[in-house]
Design a protein around this motif. Structure first.
Motif, PDB file in Angstrom:
ATOM      1  N   MET A 141       0.825  -1.190   0.000  1.00 48.53           N
ATOM      2  CA  MET A 141       0.000   0.000   0.000  1.00 48.53           C
ATOM      3  C   MET A 141       0.867   1.250   0.000  1.00 48.53           C
ATOM      4  SD  MET A 141      -3.095   0.919   2.545  1.00 48.53           S
ATOM      5  CE  MET A 141      -2.490   2.145   3.655  1.00 48.53           C
ATOM      6  N   LYS A 142       1.986   1.198   0.705  1.00 50.74           N
ATOM      7  CA  LYS A 142       2.864   2.364   0.770  1.00 50.74           C
ATOM      8  C   LYS A 142       3.408   2.724  -0.601  1.00 50.74           C
ATOM      9  CE  LYS A 142       6.998   4.024   3.163  1.00 50.74           C
ATOM     10  NZ  LYS A 142       8.016   3.709   4.188  1.00 50.74           N
ATOM     11  N   MET A 201       0.321   9.011  -5.960  1.00 48.54           N
ATOM     12  CA  MET A 201       0.355  10.339  -5.373  1.00 48.54           C
ATOM     13  C   MET A 201      -1.017  10.764  -4.858  1.00 48.54           C
ATOM     14  SD  MET A 201       3.447  11.106  -5.349  1.00 48.54           S
ATOM     15  CE  MET A 201       3.332  12.804  -4.796  1.00 48.54           C
ATOM     16  N   GLU A 202      -1.802   9.806  -4.442  1.00 48.67           N
ATOM     17  CA  GLU A 202      -3.091  10.105  -3.843  1.00 48.67           C
ATOM     18  C   GLU A 202      -3.506   8.939  -2.957  1.00 48.67           C
ATOM     19  OE1 GLU A 202      -5.975   8.513  -7.460  1.00 48.67           O
ATOM     20  OE2 GLU A 202      -5.840  10.642  -7.016  1.00 48.67           O
ATOM     21  N   ALA A 207       0.163  10.564   6.549  1.00 47.25           N
ATOM     22  CA  ALA A 207      -1.089   9.968   6.077  1.00 47.25           C
ATOM     23  C   ALA A 207      -1.780   9.231   7.216  1.00 47.25           C
ATOM     24  CB  ALA A 207      -0.833   9.005   4.921  1.00 47.25           C
ATOM     25  N   GLY A 208      -3.097   9.316   7.238  1.00 49.93           N
ATOM     26  CA  GLY A 208      -3.880   8.619   8.245  1.00 49.93           C
ATOM     27  C   GLY A 208      -5.332   8.524   7.823  1.00 49.93           C
ATOM     28  N   LEU A 209      -6.107   7.840   8.617  1.00 45.74           N
ATOM     29  CA  LEU A 209      -7.526   7.659   8.327  1.00 45.74           C
ATOM     30  C   LEU A 209      -8.300   7.679   9.634  1.00 45.74           C
ATOM     31  CD1 LEU A 209      -9.728   6.952   6.169  1.00 45.74           C
ATOM     32  CD2 LEU A 209      -9.348   4.554   6.759  1.00 45.74           C
ATOM     33  N   TRP A 261      -3.904  13.285   4.376  1.00 49.00           N
ATOM     34  CA  TRP A 261      -2.935  13.054   3.309  1.00 49.00           C
ATOM     35  C   TRP A 261      -1.982  14.237   3.231  1.00 49.00           C
ATOM     36  CZ3 TRP A 261      -0.885   9.293   0.854  1.00 49.00           C
ATOM     37  CH2 TRP A 261      -0.252   9.463  -0.382  1.00 49.00           C
ATOM     38  N   LYS A 262      -0.719  13.934   3.310  1.00 49.51           N
ATOM     39  CA  LYS A 262       0.324  14.960   3.299  1.00 49.51           C
ATOM     40  C   LYS A 262       0.105  15.988   4.397  1.00 49.51           C
ATOM     41  CE  LYS A 262       1.332  14.481  -1.641  1.00 49.51           C
ATOM     42  NZ  LYS A 262       1.411  15.173  -2.954  1.00 49.51           N
TER      43      LYS A 262
END
Length: 273
Positions: free
Chosen positions: A52-53, A60-61, A200-202, A244-245
């Motif tokens: 995934m990384k 880039m998204e 990055a996170g969720l 993201w970023k």
């Protein structure tokens, strides 16, 4: 209103704020993913799938749909909750799991908050009103066939499900009506995960929404018999926000899920043995 209940995607989860996802295995629901002595032939190997990384860096998204965060716990209600009298052991297991989840979930939010600089504001009081608003927008857009709005407020999985159902109508008109909320919306889960890439996170929250709804179908100008009846519905709406970023995206609907059962807990225990 009938809706698509979605379940967690298989995931390698180490009970830390960092979560490593495997390949997704669902759409509307889960998609259930001889040697001869002579002559000897070389076996053609399937190329390895990128992690995934690496995939996220190449694109880039960040994908909008990576599944439900593993070990998301939703305390059952009513008849689904184990009885303290008839099944006390199950009830104690469920209560212990609830306490444990609250501690772990809170820790995951603190870790998520400290990913970027300046630090994020969690704004937990906005979760229930946000979920209620998105819930109404989603079903209204679905009834009206407004795929543009659905694209903006829904993750890929639930969006594709709604899009397919809209395409299958073939001229049929649909009217969704929210008559009232029978109880106040309540946040039953709020957790987050750091993803294996910097910045990055969720974050995902599950909100229980109880409402009285009706769905009416019209075909050739005539109301379809049996539709339009008011029904009391309990839904566990999952909303999510991507990081993201170092920048947070807007809240969107991942889908709906179900209450945790003793079968879920038993499967979890077997997984960690």
């Amino acid at each position: 209103m009938a809706h698509c209940v979605r379940r967690p995607v298989a995931c390698v989860y180490q009970r830390t704020p960092t979560c490593t996802f495997q390949a997704r295995q669902f759409s509307k629901a889960h998609v259930l993913l001889a040697v001869a002595k002579a002559p000897v032939t070389l076996e053609r190997r399937t190329p390895k799938q990128p992690s995934m990384k690496i995939a996220m860096k190449e694109q880039m998204e960040m994908p909008t749909d990576m599944g439900l965060l593993p070990d998301t716990f939703i305390m059952p209600t009513g008849a689904n909750k184990p009885s303290i009298f008839s099944t006390p052991r199950d009830r104690l297991k469920m209560e212990w799991r609830r306490i444990k989840s609250r501690v772990v979930d809170f820790g995951s939010l603190i870790a998520y908050k400290w990913i970027p600089k300046p630090r994020l504001k969690l704004r937990r009081r906005q979760l229930a009103p946000t979920a209620v608003a998105l819930h109404g927008q989603m079903y209204t857009a679905f009834a009206e066939g407004d795929t543009g709005t659905l694209r903006k407020i829904c993750a890929d999985g639930v969006y594709e499900s709604f899009k397919a159902r809209i395409a299958a109508r073939r001229g049929e008109k649909v009217q969704w009506t929210l008559h009232k909320h029978t109880r106040s919306a309540r946040v039953v889960s709020d957790r987050a995960a750091r993803l294996p890439i910097e910045g990055a996170g969720l974050r995902q929250a599950v909100v229980r929404i109880r409402s009285r709804q009706s769905l009416t179908r019209w075909r050739d100008g005539q109301k379809v018999q049996g539709t339009g009846q008011e029904k009391d519905v309990k839904e566990y709406v999952v909303i999510q926000k991507k990081l993201w970023k170092g920048a947070e995206d807007r809240w969107m609907v991942w889908g709906t899920t179900e209450e945790t059962t003793m079968d879920h807990l038993s499967a979890e225990e077997r997984r960690f043995r």
